[in-house]
Design a protein around this motif. Structure first.
Motif, short mmCIF file in Angstrom:
data_model
loop_
_atom_site.label_atom_id
_atom_site.label_comp_id
_atom_site.label_asym_id
_atom_site.label_seq_id
_atom_site.Cartn_x
_atom_site.Cartn_y
_atom_site.Cartn_z
N ARG A 274 0.85 -1.21 0.00
CA ARG A 274 0.00 0.00 0.00
C ARG A 274 0.88 1.26 0.00
N GLU A 275 1.90 1.23 0.84
CA GLU A 275 2.78 2.39 0.94
C GLU A 275 3.49 2.68 -0.39
N GLU A 278 0.83 4.21 -2.73
CA GLU A 278 0.41 5.57 -2.35
C GLU A 278 1.54 6.57 -2.59
N ASN A 281 1.23 7.95 -5.90
CA ASN A 281 -0.07 8.59 -6.15
C ASN A 281 -1.18 7.68 -6.67
N ILE A 283 -4.52 5.41 -5.84
CA ILE A 283 -5.58 5.32 -4.82
C ILE A 283 -5.82 3.84 -4.58
#
Ligand code: GLN
Length: 303
Positions: A274-275, A278, A281, A283
């Motif tokens: 996830r990191e 994100e 950029n 979602i």
């Protein structure tokens, strides 16, 4: 004088046996070799030798094996005892209800990857038809082709591009596409990462089950995986996330407006994956659990 046994001491089977005897002896042999579900494995291999559905074995417990059948089974049981995967011995596995050819050149498709396929076809089915031709899917690192072929079968109006760095894997994937009658809607490309995709290629859905085992963990895995799945299909670099980072950084250029990226990840990797997305950029729309409630399927978008 000692009598010579007709078979080597390591043989799992004597020469004249019934179905029930052979199942019991083979299962005991496989259990001693550390094989999981030894009785089921013995039954599946015997069913293969006798060319019968497994359940038929139960109706024929007292049937005697011919010497040729016993020899054939002995060979398969010995291979399984050396921890060769059942799927390699049978030459096929089942993925989303479809029979897929597999061999040592491809990762054996796993049940949790079926959840990735399902997320993919659910997304594609709710899209309206594209203005400029069929909806486009990229299967990044196709291996056996299980994802590409399943999506082409489940969604008859999509066009799939399937890449892999291994020409041997692509040959298996092409065979699976032909087996399921979808060769005309899957384009196979030998590619290291995105390198062989034409600039400007654009996909409504990018799917991938990339290699994600940390290099040093591979040797701790069960022999079926460690010794028989291709290393290149397992090895995700020092922390296992090499390909997830590559996708986070490079997939954007290939994703159509409103498109989705769907990825499989390893147990315990959800937060780090996830990191990385994100940070680029993306979602992150969802990270879904597998059958053991472990977070394994990430769905991400740009807009
Ligand atoms: N896409 C194939 C699968 O899901 C191959 C994956 C891989 O080789 N890492 O089984």
């Amino acid at each position: 004088m000692l009598r010579h046994s007709a078979k080597p001491a390591s043989s799992p089977l004597p020469s004249a046996v019934t179905v029930i005897e052979v199942i019991q002896r083979s299962a005991e042999f496989l259990a001693r070799k550390g094989v999981d579900s030894p009785r089921l494995q013995a039954e599946l291999l015997l069913a293969q030798v006798l060319k019968l559905p497994r359940m038929q074995l139960y109706l024929d417990f007292q049937r005697q094996l011919t010497p040729a059948e016993a020899d054939h089974l002995r060979e398969l049981i010995q291979r399984r005892g050396r921890r060769e995967p059942l799927q390699h011995i049978l030459g096929t596995t089942c993925f989303c209800g479809l029979e897929m050819a597999v061999n040592r050149h491809v990762l054996v498709p796993r049940p949790e990857t079926e959840l990735l396929a399902e997320a993919g076809w659910e997304f594609l089915r709710q899209l309206t038809p594209g203005d400029s031709g069929p909806r486009a899917v990229l299967d990044f690192g196709t291996g056996s082709g299980c994802l590409a072929v399943t999506l082409a079968v489940k969604c008859p109006d999509v066009h799939v591009t399937a890449t892999d760095v291994s020409p041997d894997a692509l040959a298996v994937a092409a065979q699976n596409a032909a087996r399921h009658g979808v060769s005309d809607r899957i384009e196979f490309r030998e590619s290291d990462g995105f390198a062989a995709l034409p600039a400007g290629a654009n996909f409504d859905l990018i799917l991938s089950n990339p290699p994600y085992i940390p290099t040093l963990e591979i040797d701790t895995l069960q022999p079926e995986v460690r010794d028989f799945d291709p290393r290149a299909a397992l090895d995700g670099g020092p922390d296992g996330l090499k390909f997830h980072r590559l996708l986070a950084g490079q997939a954007t250029a290939f994703l159509a407006a409103g498109g989705r990226l769907m990825l499989e990840l390893g147990d315990g990797q959800a937060a780090a994956v996830r990191e990385s997305f994100e940070a680029e950029n993306w979602i992150v729309e969802a990270i879904r659990p597998d059958y053991n409630q472990r977070l394994r399927i990430m769905i991400a978008r740009r807009d």
